[in-house]
Scaffold this motif. Structure first.
Motif, short mmCIF file in Angstrom:
data_model
loop_
_atom_site.label_atom_id
_atom_site.label_comp_id
_atom_site.label_asym_id
_atom_site.label_seq_id
_atom_site.Cartn_x
_atom_site.Cartn_y
_atom_site.Cartn_z
N ILE A 447 19.16 25.68 -20.56
CA ILE A 447 17.15 25.15 -20.75
C ILE A 447 16.66 24.78 -21.76
O ILE A 447 16.38 23.67 -21.19
CB ILE A 447 17.11 26.54 -19.64
N LEU A 448 17.43 25.60 -22.51
CA LEU A 448 16.68 25.43 -23.84
C LEU A 448 16.44 23.99 -24.54
O LEU A 448 15.72 23.29 -25.14
CB LEU A 448 15.71 26.48 -24.46
N THR A 449 18.25 23.60 -24.52
CA THR A 449 18.11 22.10 -24.87
C THR A 449 18.00 21.33 -24.19
O THR A 449 17.31 20.65 -25.29
CB THR A 449 19.87 22.53 -25.21
N GLN A 450 18.44 21.36 -22.93
CA GLN A 450 17.61 20.43 -21.85
C GLN A 450 16.16 19.84 -22.32
O GLN A 450 15.79 18.94 -22.22
CB GLN A 450 18.43 20.35 -20.45
N LYS A 451 15.26 20.67 -22.89
CA LYS A 451 14.03 20.99 -23.01
C LYS A 451 13.74 20.09 -24.13
O LYS A 451 12.91 19.45 -24.67
CB LYS A 451 13.45 22.41 -22.61
N TYR A 452 14.49 20.45 -25.12
CA TYR A 452 14.57 20.02 -26.19
C TYR A 452 14.00 18.52 -26.31
O TYR A 452 13.92 18.20 -26.68
CB TYR A 452 15.17 20.32 -27.17
N LEU A 453 16.01 18.14 -25.49
CA LEU A 453 16.26 16.20 -25.29
C LEU A 453 14.80 16.12 -24.56
O LEU A 453 14.74 14.94 -24.97
CB LEU A 453 17.06 16.81 -24.36
N ALA A 454 14.04 16.31 -23.62
CA ALA A 454 13.23 15.92 -22.68
C ALA A 454 12.02 15.59 -23.97
O ALA A 454 10.77 14.58 -23.13
CB ALA A 454 13.08 16.82 -21.65
N PHE A 455 11.73 16.58 -24.76
CA PHE A 455 10.46 16.82 -25.54
C PHE A 455 10.79 15.51 -26.60
O PHE A 455 9.60 15.54 -27.92
CB PHE A 455 10.61 17.91 -26.17
N PHE A 456 11.63 14.97 -26.80
CA PHE A 456 12.33 13.59 -27.85
C PHE A 456 11.08 12.73 -28.01
O PHE A 456 10.31 12.30 -26.87
CB PHE A 456 12.95 11.98 -27.15
N GLU A 457 10.11 13.00 -29.00
CA GLU A 457 8.96 11.79 -29.59
C GLU A 457 7.44 12.07 -28.62
O GLU A 457 6.72 11.20 -28.37
CB GLU A 457 9.56 10.51 -29.39
N ASN A 458 7.30 13.03 -28.46
CA ASN A 458 6.51 13.55 -26.67
C ASN A 458 5.85 15.09 -26.82
O ASN A 458 6.70 15.54 -27.59
CB ASN A 458 6.89 12.89 -25.92
N SER A 459 4.86 15.35 -26.33
CA SER A 459 4.54 16.71 -26.51
C SER A 459 4.42 17.06 -27.41
O SER A 459 4.08 18.58 -27.45
CB SER A 459 5.49 17.73 -25.94
N GLY A 460 4.07 16.65 -28.07
CA GLY A 460 3.04 16.91 -29.97
C GLY A 460 4.36 18.32 -30.70
O GLY A 460 5.48 17.98 -30.51
#
Length: 528
Positions: A447-460
């Motif tokens: 879950i945390l890995t996919q969350k990191y990937l989804a944060f790419f260049e967004n969400s500060g």
């Protein structure tokens, strides 16, 4: 002529006498600058401040999404000094906005006051995550609060949670009981370029952010005052009272255009072409998962094409640089355009126009992964895998990857078009590295890995904040990241605090760290 001179002297004397009657405060007033403005005008500035942590900034390099290999333009070092406290200026504008709304007919509960509570929660959350304890109750008092005392971080978080609760309540009141007869400027929301003055969408954003704050407090579930898990459950179990973001079109995001240009655009291609490259922390994780987001966000490394003779359709041709290697080595590995070792940003996505993608500030994929994490941690009942899959699909969709049905990704490189088939259910999700391993430590890491990937260049700062909280993913360290090979846990306070608010600054350090060293490697209350 003599009479003219006498008249001139008298006139000048009168002017001098007149000026002597003025007070100092009279000269302090700039008559060319308005002292009163509509609250909607102030709102625009506050909304812009929420988008301060932009894509492809230093923050994103500290999130280890990309790297700078040319020291003239920056680096990926974590030798942090003092944080900026610019958010206090933003909150001064929030106060001004609320005052103007009241002056122009705003009732006790009005859209600007409700959003003002959300903005305070937003900016204090950002600042306390960077440094720890903060001046809060004594802050923003003007001349009366030049040396404010620091509130401990727990008190700051408790106030953030209360502001969010109050913001939701006040927005709900106005949505449920709109008085169309009210035309007062202070009661009508205007100037909102995020949600077009739609308070229902703002209410969803407020509650989605509320869940972000609670997830950030995951190490404090035993605290009887905070009641982290209980608060999380109260929100998700009552969607009528606490509506949440439900789809990508409800994201809190900044839309770029030809005037407000995306930070990476055709104007700076000449500077950025080889001076920035992708980070291994992000890109190599995609490659290991055989994840098509690699094709969309990056270009293949030319060494993989011209030396290893791979094609742009081969995902192993995409290679990121470890941020921990020395910048000189990284630069040497990128010095020859034809044999560059690392991948660079996607030319077609980030340099072909001025509106590459929205700048997501608070998004639906994060909400999905927060729900999955809470279920995994047994805070709430539910299907963690369903939320996990929903989050991955939402992120894939952001990049145009077909996730609901088999399809393909088109990669254009060197004038050639490559069509790469993709099947989420029957191929991608069946991989052992992707398929949810259950409500256990392995599942949580996924879950945390996919969350990191989804944060790419967004969400500060969220990718860094989540790494600091969980250790996922593993951040690269070494000569290139500085700070003796350690990722710091916080920024120092601004130098102005040490010099102008010495007594309270010193007391805060003693309270937090049992000493007077403003140490970037020290653990704030949030991490203890």
């Amino acid at each position: 002529m003599k009479s003219f001179k006498i008249f001139t002297i008298i006139a000048l004397a009168g002017a001098v006498l007149s000026s002597c009657n003025k007070k100092y405060e009279d000269y302090a007033v700039n008559t060319n600058k308005p002292s009163k403005v509509p609250p909607s005008l102030v709102l625009g500035g506050v909304l812009a401040d929420m988008n301060a942590d932009k894509p492809w900034s230093n923050i994103m390099r500290w999130n280890q999404f990309d790297c700078c290999n040319y020291n003239y333009y920056g680096d990926q070092r974590y030798d942090w000094g003092g944080a900026d406290f610019n958010s206090y200026y933003s909150m001064m504008n929030v106060q001004q906005m609320e005052g103007e709304a009241s002056r122009l007919g705003g009732q006790a509960v009005n859209p600007y006051n409700a959003l003002g509570k959300f903005f305070r929660a937003w900016f204090f959350y950002r600042m306390t995550n960077l440094v720890g304890d903060l001046p809060m109750k004594d802050a923003l008092q003007g001349k009366l609060g030049l040396t404010p005392k620091y509130d401990d971080q727990k008190a700051v978080f408790m106030q953030i949670l209360q502001w969010l609760e109050d913001a939701n309540t006040q927005l709900a009141q106005q949505i449920a009981n709109p008085d169309k007869s009210i035309t007062a400027e202070g009661q009508l929301l205007k100037g909102d370029f995020y949600y077009g003055n739609d308070m229902t969408k703002w209410q969803r954003a407020v509650n989605t952010f509320h869940l972000r704050v609670l997830i950030t407090l995951s190490q404090k579930t035993a605290d009887a005052d905070l009641k982290v898990a209980q608060q999380f459950k109260a929100i998700v179990s009552n969607p009528t009272k606490y509506p949440l973001i439900e789809s990508m079109d409800q994201n809190l995001q900044f839309i770029y255009n030809n005037i407000n240009k995306y930070p990476s655009n055709p104007d700076n291609l000449g500077f950025d072409a080889t001076r920035y490259n992708m980070s291994a922390t992000y890109l190599n994780a995609l490659v290991k998962l055989n994840d098509p987001r690699a094709y969309v966000t990056a270009e293949p490394a030319t060494a993989q094409l011209k030396v290893a003779h791979k094609t742009p359709a081969d995902i192993t041709a995409y290679v990121g640089a470890e941020p921990g290697i020395s910048q000189s080595d990284m630069s040497a590995n990128m010095s020859n355009v034809d044999t560059a070792v690392y991948s660079v940003r996607s030319r077609s996505r980030y340099y072909s126009n001025y509106a590459a993608e929205p700048g997501v500030i608070l998004g639906f994929p994060e909400l999905c992964f927060n729900m999955a994490e809470a279920i995994n941690r047994k805070w709430v009942d539910g299907d963690a895998e369903a939320w996990y899959k929903k989050g991955i699909k939402a992120s894939l969709g952001f990049y145009g990857v077909p996730a609901e049905a088999p399809g393909s990704i088109v990669k254009t490189y060197g004038g050639k078009r490559y069509e790469i088939p993709f099947d989420f259910e029957n191929s991608y999700y069946k991989q052992a590295t992707v398929k949810y391993q259950g409500d256990n430590a392995q599942g949580l890491a996924q879950i945390l890995t996919q969350k990191y990937l989804a944060f790419f260049e967004n969400s500060g700062w969220e990718a860094y904040i989540n790494w600091r909280r969980t250790g996922v993913p593993t951040f690269s360290v070494g000569a290139g990241t500085g700070n003796s090979g350690v990722i710091p846990k916080r920024f120092k306070y601004p130098d102005s605090e040490r010099s102008a608010n010495t007594i309270n600054w010193t007391a805060s350090l003693q309270n937090q760290f049992k000493g007077t060293t403003d140490d970037i490697n020290a653990s704030m209350w949030l991490l203890k």
